[in-house]
Design a protein around this motif. Structure first.
Motif, PDB file in Angstrom:
ATOM      1  N   GLY A  23       0.800  -1.215   0.000  1.00  0.00           N
ATOM      2  CA  GLY A  23       0.000   0.000   0.000  1.00  0.00           C
ATOM      3  C   GLY A  23       0.834   1.268   0.000  1.00  0.00           C
ATOM      4  N   LEU A  24       2.076   1.185   0.501  1.00  0.00           N
ATOM      5  CA  LEU A  24       2.946   2.356   0.515  1.00  0.00           C
ATOM      6  C   LEU A  24       3.243   2.862  -0.890  1.00  0.00           C
ATOM      7  N   GLY A  25       3.261   1.960  -1.850  1.00  0.00           N
ATOM      8  CA  GLY A  25       3.585   2.360  -3.206  1.00  0.00           C
ATOM      9  C   GLY A  25       2.386   2.675  -4.070  1.00  0.00           C
ATOM     10  N   GLU A  26       1.200   2.387  -3.582  1.00  0.00           N
ATOM     11  CA  GLU A  26      -0.013   2.615  -4.371  1.00  0.00           C
ATOM     12  C   GLU A  26      -0.419   4.079  -4.329  1.00  0.00           C
ATOM     13  N   GLY A  27      -0.342   4.730  -5.454  1.00  0.00           N
ATOM     14  CA  GLY A  27      -0.821   6.101  -5.559  1.00  0.00           C
ATOM     15  C   GLY A  27       0.069   7.137  -4.889  1.00  0.00           C
ATOM     16  N   THR A  28       1.259   6.760  -4.452  1.00  0.00           N
ATOM     17  CA  THR A  28       2.127   7.735  -3.782  1.00  0.00           C
ATOM     18  C   THR A  28       3.560   7.647  -4.289  1.00  0.00           C
ATOM     19  N   GLY A  29       3.748   7.461  -5.557  1.00  0.00           N
ATOM     20  CA  GLY A  29       5.117   7.436  -6.039  1.00  0.00           C
ATOM     21  C   GLY A  29       5.317   6.658  -7.322  1.00  0.00           C
ATOM     22  N   GLY A  30       4.280   6.196  -7.911  1.00  0.00           N
ATOM     23  CA  GLY A  30       4.403   5.524  -9.193  1.00  0.00           C
ATOM     24  C   GLY A  30       4.822   4.079  -9.105  1.00  0.00           C
ATOM     25  N   ASP A  31       4.955   3.478 -10.284  1.00  0.00           N
ATOM     26  CA  ASP A  31       5.254   2.055 -10.385  1.00  0.00           C
ATOM     27  C   ASP A  31       6.602   1.692  -9.779  1.00  0.00           C
ATOM     28  N   GLU A  32       7.592   2.573  -9.899  1.00  0.00           N
ATOM     29  CA  GLU A  32       8.927   2.282  -9.380  1.00  0.00           C
ATOM     30  C   GLU A  32       8.911   2.125  -7.858  1.00  0.00           C
ATOM     31  N   LYS A  33       8.209   3.019  -7.180  1.00  0.00           N
ATOM     32  CA  LYS A  33       8.117   2.931  -5.728  1.00  0.00           C
ATOM     33  C   LYS A  33       7.356   1.670  -5.320  1.00  0.00           C
ATOM     34  N   ALA A  34       6.250   1.393  -5.990  1.00  0.00           N
ATOM     35  CA  ALA A  34       5.468   0.197  -5.679  1.00  0.00           C
ATOM     36  C   ALA A  34       6.308  -1.064  -5.874  1.00  0.00           C
ATOM     37  N   ALA A  35       7.081  -1.113  -6.944  1.00  0.00           N
ATOM     38  CA  ALA A  35       7.917  -2.278  -7.220  1.00  0.00           C
ATOM     39  C   ALA A  35       9.003  -2.440  -6.154  1.00  0.00           C
ATOM     40  N   ALA A  36       9.565  -1.338  -5.683  1.00  0.00           N
ATOM     41  CA  ALA A  36      10.608  -1.406  -4.654  1.00  0.00           C
ATOM     42  C   ALA A  36      10.060  -1.998  -3.362  1.00  0.00           C
ATOM     43  N   TYR A  37       8.868  -1.571  -2.949  1.00  0.00           N
ATOM     44  CA  TYR A  37       8.285  -2.111  -1.722  1.00  0.00           C
ATOM     45  C   TYR A  37       7.898  -3.575  -1.898  1.00  0.00           C
ATOM     46  N   GLU A  38       7.368  -3.923  -3.041  1.00  0.00           N
ATOM     47  CA  GLU A  38       6.984  -5.316  -3.306  1.00  0.00           C
ATOM     48  C   GLU A  38       8.208  -6.224  -3.321  1.00  0.00           C
ATOM     49  N   ALA A  39       9.304  -5.764  -3.906  1.00  0.00           N
ATOM     50  CA  ALA A  39      10.501  -6.596  -4.065  1.00  0.00           C
ATOM     51  C   ALA A  39      11.135  -6.997  -2.741  1.00  0.00           C
ATOM     52  N   LYS A  40      10.964  -6.189  -1.714  1.00  0.00           N
ATOM     53  CA  LYS A  40      11.612  -6.528  -0.442  1.00  0.00           C
ATOM     54  C   LYS A  40      10.868  -7.607   0.342  1.00  0.00           C
ATOM     55  N   LEU A  41       9.666  -7.949  -0.055  1.00  0.00           N
ATOM     56  CA  LEU A  41       8.826  -8.861   0.713  1.00  0.00           C
ATOM     57  C   LEU A  41       9.173 -10.325   0.446  1.00  0.00           C
ATOM     58  N   THR A  42      10.409 -10.673   0.690  1.00  0.00           N
ATOM     59  CA  THR A  42      10.892 -12.041   0.507  1.00  0.00           C
ATOM     60  C   THR A  42      10.623 -12.872   1.756  1.00  0.00           C
ATOM     61  N   ASP A  43      10.850 -14.166   1.646  1.00  0.00           N
ATOM     62  CA  ASP A  43      10.723 -15.037   2.824  1.00  0.00           C
ATOM     63  C   ASP A  43      11.728 -14.636   3.899  1.00  0.00           C
ATOM     64  N   GLY A  44      12.923 -14.262   3.489  1.00  0.00           N
ATOM     65  CA  GLY A  44      13.933 -13.836   4.450  1.00  0.00           C
ATOM     66  C   GLY A  44      13.522 -12.569   5.182  1.00  0.00           C
ATOM     67  N   TYR A  45      12.942 -11.620   4.455  1.00  0.00           N
ATOM     68  CA  TYR A  45      12.461 -10.389   5.092  1.00  0.00           C
ATOM     69  C   TYR A  45      11.350 -10.721   6.085  1.00  0.00           C
ATOM     70  N   ARG A  46      10.443 -11.599   5.683  1.00  0.00           N
ATOM     71  CA  ARG A  46       9.348 -12.021   6.579  1.00  0.00           C
ATOM     72  C   ARG A  46       9.914 -12.562   7.884  1.00  0.00           C
TER      73      ARG A  46
END
Length: 166
Positions: A23-46
């Motif tokens: 949700g941090l990237g939705e509507g507040t920074g474009g596709d690049e920001k949304a992709a950056a937040y999505e990319a960090k959500l790995t099993d290791g990050y979890r």
């Protein structure tokens, strides 16, 4: 009804955390920001994030509080939202209580869940021994919904967070 997080809530809390991050990237920074937040959500990050939650909760169980969902499923562990206030030992990050995250799943927005979570966060913060009697948070200036919510609770502009890539 808001209650402290329990180990059995881990999967449901992680589902909410994913919603918060994407949700941090939705509507507040474009596709690049949304992709950056999505990319960090790995099993290791979890795993690292849930370990951090456990360390904070071990210090004070009210650091992470959850709102059970009213899904009509009886005793399942569905959660409508959560609030994460850093423990008092971390107050020196900003010399104040730090509201790290608050999130309510879209299906439960507008039902009062966010108000219950904020009330719990404020009560917890008031009980901390702080250098400054303030509760601070980082909010994206483009997130109109969040800003309106915080305005309603009397939050005011207090400096500005800036960042740069490493």
């Amino acid at each position: 009804m808001v209650r402290p997080y329990e180990d059995a809530d881990a999967d449901a809390l992680w589902a909410l955390k994913r919603g918060f991050e994407t949700g941090l990237g939705e509507g507040t920074g474009g596709d690049e920001k949304a992709a950056a937040y999505e990319a960090k959500l790995t099993d290791g990050y979890r795993d690292r994030w849930l370990d951090w939650v456990d360390r904070c909760v071990a210090e004070d169980e009210r650091c992470v509080q959850v709102a059970p969902a009213d899904d009509g499923r009886g005793t399942d562990r569905a959660l409508a939202g959560y609030v994460f206030v850093l423990p008092a030992s971390m107050a020196f990050v900003w010399d104040a209580a730090v509201l790290n995250e608050v999130y309510v799943r879209p299906a439960d927005r507008g039902t009062g869940v966010a108000d219950d979570l904020m009330d719990a966060a404020l009560a917890f913060a008031r009980d901390q021994d702080l250098p400054l009697d303030r509760l601070v948070l980082d909010v994206d200036r483009e997130n109109d919904r969040a800003r309106a919510f915080y305005d309603r609770y009397g939050f005011e502009h207090w400096g500005e967070l800036v960042s740069r890539e490493l």
